[in-house]
Scaffold this motif. Structure first.
Motif, PDB file in Angstrom:
ATOM      1  N   MET A 159       0.852  -1.185   0.000  1.00 13.75           N
ATOM      2  CA  MET A 159       0.000   0.000   0.000  1.00 13.75           C
ATOM      3  C   MET A 159       0.887   1.234   0.000  1.00 13.75           C
ATOM      4  O   MET A 159       1.848   1.313   0.739  1.00 13.75           O
ATOM      5  N   ARG A 160       0.514   2.166  -0.846  1.00 15.75           N
ATOM      6  CA  ARG A 160       1.271   3.406  -0.956  1.00 15.75           C
ATOM      7  C   ARG A 160       0.576   4.450  -0.088  1.00 15.75           C
ATOM      8  O   ARG A 160      -0.643   4.616  -0.185  1.00 15.75           O
ATOM      9  N   VAL A 161       1.326   5.127   0.754  1.00 14.93           N
ATOM     10  CA  VAL A 161       0.715   6.140   1.620  1.00 14.93           C
ATOM     11  C   VAL A 161       1.157   7.534   1.173  1.00 14.93           C
ATOM     12  O   VAL A 161       2.348   7.820   1.078  1.00 14.93           O
ATOM     13  N   ILE A 162       0.179   8.363   0.857  1.00 16.21           N
ATOM     14  CA  ILE A 162       0.475   9.771   0.588  1.00 16.21           C
ATOM     15  C   ILE A 162       0.106  10.534   1.848  1.00 16.21           C
ATOM     16  O   ILE A 162      -1.055  10.543   2.273  1.00 16.21           O
ATOM     17  N   GLN A 163       1.121  11.153   2.438  1.00 13.60           N
ATOM     18  CA  GLN A 163       0.929  11.861   3.688  1.00 13.60           C
ATOM     19  C   GLN A 163       0.643  13.328   3.396  1.00 13.60           C
ATOM     20  O   GLN A 163       1.419  13.974   2.684  1.00 13.60           O
ATOM     21  N   VAL A 164      -0.451  13.827   3.919  1.00 16.41           N
ATOM     22  CA  VAL A 164      -0.799  15.236   3.689  1.00 16.41           C
ATOM     23  C   VAL A 164      -1.035  15.909   5.039  1.00 16.41           C
ATOM     24  O   VAL A 164      -1.141  15.236   6.064  1.00 16.41           O
ATOM     25  N   LYS A 165      -1.145  17.241   4.997  1.00 17.19           N
ATOM     26  CA  LYS A 165      -1.226  17.999   6.245  1.00 17.19           C
ATOM     27  C   LYS A 165      -2.582  17.826   6.943  1.00 17.19           C
ATOM     28  O   LYS A 165      -2.662  17.502   8.108  1.00 17.19           O
ATOM     29  N   ASP A 166      -3.635  18.077   6.202  1.00 19.28           N
ATOM     30  CA  ASP A 166      -4.948  18.124   6.851  1.00 19.28           C
ATOM     31  C   ASP A 166      -6.050  17.692   5.878  1.00 19.28           C
ATOM     32  O   ASP A 166      -5.779  17.260   4.754  1.00 19.28           O
ATOM     33  N   GLU A 180     -12.183  -6.649  -5.612  1.00 14.40           N
ATOM     34  CA  GLU A 180     -12.113  -6.866  -7.063  1.00 14.40           C
ATOM     35  C   GLU A 180     -11.838  -5.576  -7.841  1.00 14.40           C
ATOM     36  O   GLU A 180     -11.533  -5.617  -9.034  1.00 14.40           O
ATOM     37  N   ALA A 181     -11.944  -4.434  -7.174  1.00  9.98           N
ATOM     38  CA  ALA A 181     -11.634  -3.170  -7.860  1.00  9.98           C
ATOM     39  C   ALA A 181     -10.174  -3.197  -8.305  1.00  9.98           C
ATOM     40  O   ALA A 181      -9.305  -3.713  -7.594  1.00  9.98           O
ATOM     41  N   LYS A 182      -9.913  -2.613  -9.479  1.00 14.13           N
ATOM     42  CA  LYS A 182      -8.532  -2.647  -9.994  1.00 14.13           C
ATOM     43  C   LYS A 182      -7.621  -1.715  -9.202  1.00 14.13           C
ATOM     44  O   LYS A 182      -6.435  -1.976  -9.048  1.00 14.13           O
ATOM     45  N   GLU A 183      -8.196  -0.631  -8.726  1.00 16.44           N
ATOM     46  CA  GLU A 183      -7.416   0.341  -7.932  1.00 16.44           C
ATOM     47  C   GLU A 183      -8.280   0.826  -6.769  1.00 16.44           C
ATOM     48  O   GLU A 183      -9.491   1.019  -6.944  1.00 16.44           O
ATOM     49  N   ILE A 184      -7.660   1.010  -5.621  1.00 21.61           N
ATOM     50  CA  ILE A 184      -8.391   1.474  -4.441  1.00 21.61           C
ATOM     51  C   ILE A 184      -7.721   2.723  -3.885  1.00 21.61           C
ATOM     52  O   ILE A 184      -6.486   2.784  -3.775  1.00 21.61           O
ATOM     53  N   VAL A 185      -8.540   3.725  -3.578  1.00 24.18           N
ATOM     54  CA  VAL A 185      -8.032   4.955  -2.971  1.00 24.18           C
ATOM     55  C   VAL A 185      -8.735   5.117  -1.629  1.00 24.18           C
ATOM     56  O   VAL A 185      -9.953   5.287  -1.568  1.00 24.18           O
ATOM     57  N   LEU A 186      -7.964   5.032  -0.561  1.00 20.77           N
ATOM     58  CA  LEU A 186      -8.528   5.099   0.792  1.00 20.77           C
ATOM     59  C   LEU A 186      -8.191   6.446   1.425  1.00 20.77           C
ATOM     60  O   LEU A 186      -7.027   6.842   1.470  1.00 20.77           O
ATOM     61  N   LEU A 187      -9.223   7.133   1.908  1.00 21.26           N
ATOM     62  CA  LEU A 187      -9.029   8.430   2.549  1.00 21.26           C
ATOM     63  C   LEU A 187      -9.138   8.272   4.063  1.00 21.26           C
ATOM     64  O   LEU A 187     -10.089   7.657   4.558  1.00 21.26           O
ATOM     65  N   VAL A 188      -8.158   8.829   4.772  1.00 22.80           N
ATOM     66  CA  VAL A 188      -8.179   8.739   6.235  1.00 22.80           C
ATOM     67  C   VAL A 188      -7.834  10.123   6.802  1.00 22.80           C
ATOM     68  O   VAL A 188      -6.762  10.655   6.526  1.00 22.80           O
ATOM     69  N   THR A 204      -3.832   3.114  -2.812  1.00 27.32           N
ATOM     70  CA  THR A 204      -3.219   4.377  -2.397  1.00 27.32           C
ATOM     71  C   THR A 204      -4.000   4.896  -1.197  1.00 27.32           C
ATOM     72  O   THR A 204      -5.227   5.020  -1.260  1.00 27.32           O
ATOM     73  N   ILE A 205      -3.289   5.164  -0.111  1.00 30.67           N
ATOM     74  CA  ILE A 205      -3.924   5.741   1.068  1.00 30.67           C
ATOM     75  C   ILE A 205      -3.528   7.204   1.126  1.00 30.67           C
ATOM     76  O   ILE A 205      -2.339   7.537   1.052  1.00 30.67           O
ATOM     77  N   ILE A 206      -4.518   8.074   1.227  1.00 31.76           N
ATOM     78  CA  ILE A 206      -4.218   9.489   1.418  1.00 31.76           C
ATOM     79  C   ILE A 206      -4.636   9.818   2.845  1.00 31.76           C
ATOM     80  O   ILE A 206      -5.826   9.737   3.187  1.00 31.76           O
TER      81      ILE A 206
END
Ligand code: PGA
Length: 247
Positions: free
Chosen positions: A1-8, A189-197, A230-232
């Motif tokens: 899993m790729r984590v994109i770290q953002v401020k807020d 089964e989704a080809k790409e997943i984008v998780l927002l936290v 990708t986790i943002i």
């Protein structure tokens, strides 16, 4: 899993909207899996703004939402159909018949679950699935203990989830007790997943997702087995994990 770290929250929303916008722009046909809740609200606002600013059409996009409450009609202000219309669909040029949610007022709810699962498969599966995460690790309305091999199904909402969502209703007693949700298998089964936290209230969940074992007791943990996630995540969400690791 790729984590994109953002401020807020704002930065998370901008990064998510930018990613989704590029998928919409690049594809000649796109199946987009969508989520509701507080987390993606600003993402949808920004996605619509980007589309309008550059005249980007959504006519080649089909959307499939993760879940819907049982018993709420589409025009009910707390239904997820209503949420999607308000936050995204009425702001872009997507034809209504290309926006799909489970029908929470279907007479035969189990048939409706099967219909929804078949629809997604018939349309070729989801290309990009947007996800939020519950403090208890749920994804969609798949609560802890949901088998990993489930397709779209009917669920009894936990007290914790009804409590968390009560803020949108006049009283907790008015939060529906059941919902239809895509299953864990449907999501995987989704080809790409984008998780927002985002936010401190998700810090435990983020730390468990990153550090914990893969278990049905923490549904989101299965995402560790997907090869394109990708986790943002913002600083508050990352805080507990970051205190143990150098990210
Ligand atoms: P939230 O919900 O975005 O309202 O925090 C996320 C979820 O429960 O999946």
């Amino acid at each position: 899993m790729r984590v994109i770290q953002v401020k807020d929250y704002e930065e998370m929303s901008e990064a998510a909207a930018t990613l989704l916008f590029s998928r919409v722009k690049e594809a000649s046909s796109l199946s987009l899996g969508l989520a509701t809740g507080g987390t993606p609200e600003e993402t949808y606002t920004r996605l619509a703004e980007k589309a309008n600013k550059s005249n980007q059409s959504f006519s080649h996009v089909n959307t499939y939402n993760l879940d819907e409450y049982v018993g709420l009609a589409p025009e009910h202000p707390n239904s997820y159909r209503y949420y999607m219309d308000q936050h995204l669909f009425t702001k872009i040029d997507i034809p209504k018949e290309q926006t799909h949610l489970p029908n929470g007022t279907a007479v035969e709810l189990r048939n409706e679950c099967n219909r929804y699962e078949r629809l997604i498969k018939r349309d070729g599966g989801i290309d990009v699935q947007l996800l939020g995460i519950g403090a208890n690790g749920h994804i969609g309305f798949n609560e802890p203990g949901t088998p990993f091999n489930t397709g779209t199904h009917l669920v009894e909402l936990t007290d914790e989830t009804r409590e968390a969502n009560a803020r949108y209703f006049s009283a907790k007693a008015n939060v529906p007790t059941k919902a239809i949700t895509m299953g864990i298998a449907s999501i995987m089964e989704a080809k790409e997943i984008v998780l927002l936290v985002s936010g401190q209230s998700k810090a435990h969940a983020f730390a468990q997702l990153m550090d914990g074992e893969i278990t049905e007791e923490f549904p989101a943990s299965i995402l560790n087995n997907h090869d394109n996630v990708t986790i943002i995540a913002d600083e508050a969400a990352i805080s507990l994990h970051a205190s143990k690791h150098v990210l």
